[in-house]
Scaffold this motif. Sequence first.
Motif, PDB file in Angstrom:
ATOM      1  N   ARG A 167      84.770  66.361  51.961  1.00 45.15           N
ATOM      2  CA  ARG A 167      84.804  65.343  50.907  1.00 45.15           C
ATOM      3  C   ARG A 167      83.375  64.924  50.605  1.00 45.15           C
ATOM      4  O   ARG A 167      82.650  64.457  51.489  1.00 45.15           O
ATOM      5  N   LEU A 180      88.114  67.101  42.613  1.00 39.59           N
ATOM      6  CA  LEU A 180      89.231  66.902  43.541  1.00 39.59           C
ATOM      7  C   LEU A 180      90.529  66.665  42.776  1.00 39.59           C
ATOM      8  O   LEU A 180      91.564  67.274  43.076  1.00 39.59           O
ATOM      9  N   THR A 225      90.961  66.816  52.646  1.00 36.59           N
ATOM     10  CA  THR A 225      89.507  66.683  52.631  1.00 36.59           C
ATOM     11  C   THR A 225      89.055  66.036  53.933  1.00 36.59           C
ATOM     12  O   THR A 225      89.795  65.261  54.554  1.00 36.59           O
ATOM     13  N   ARG A 266      85.718  63.924  55.477  1.00 36.49           N
ATOM     14  CA  ARG A 266      84.418  63.282  55.291  1.00 36.49           C
ATOM     15  C   ARG A 266      83.607  63.521  56.555  1.00 36.49           C
ATOM     16  O   ARG A 266      83.887  62.952  57.612  1.00 36.49           O
TER      17      ARG A 266
END
Length: 222
Positions: A72, A82, A98, A100
Amino acid sequence: MRETDLYPPIKSLLEGQGYRVKSEIGAVDVVALRGDEPPVVVELKTGFSLALFHQCIARQAVTDDVYLAVPRLAGKRFARSLKENVALARRLSLGVITVRLSDGLVEVHCDPGPYRPRKSKKRQSALLREFARRAGDPNEGGQTRAGLITAYRQDATKIALYLFEVGASKGAEVARETGVVNATRIMRDDHYNWFEKVATGVYGLTSAGAEAVALTPRVLGD
């Protein structure tokens, strides 16, 4: 950034849901099993691509529960990407995850499953209305929006042709003689710089409008 950076957070998420998780089983990046349920497959990539979707579609020969996972990123550009790719994944019955990488946050944006798109009656009506209003078939399939001949442009052309032949006229008269019911508004809005107001409720043709008349046969499909 590496694909392997995605694996620990995703493995942790799946294990938290009771799955046994292993990586690189055959050609598959991640396989998760829970009891007698069908396997869950996750393909890891550093970004969205057509190749990633092709890969995930191939995995549907093994199981219906196929996810694609990407990092992400920040910013509006990724947010737009996205949204578009999640919409595509839904249509292909794929899931999207996703990760991060800064803190390992994992988000599941959609799960695999049958997709039934909602139809927009408003958009359908607009499509059918434009089809019905457009005279002939003046465009070439596949052309860009630039120079596209719409029903609105055809109406404006009918008005321009009338003013070219008759001269400055009242909006009501133009509407009656051309059959373009919103003639006054088209001349007032003047999107093509073809018309000019010469008196209250009276409009004439500009030089640009006179030049546009030469294209009348192509625009009106005659």
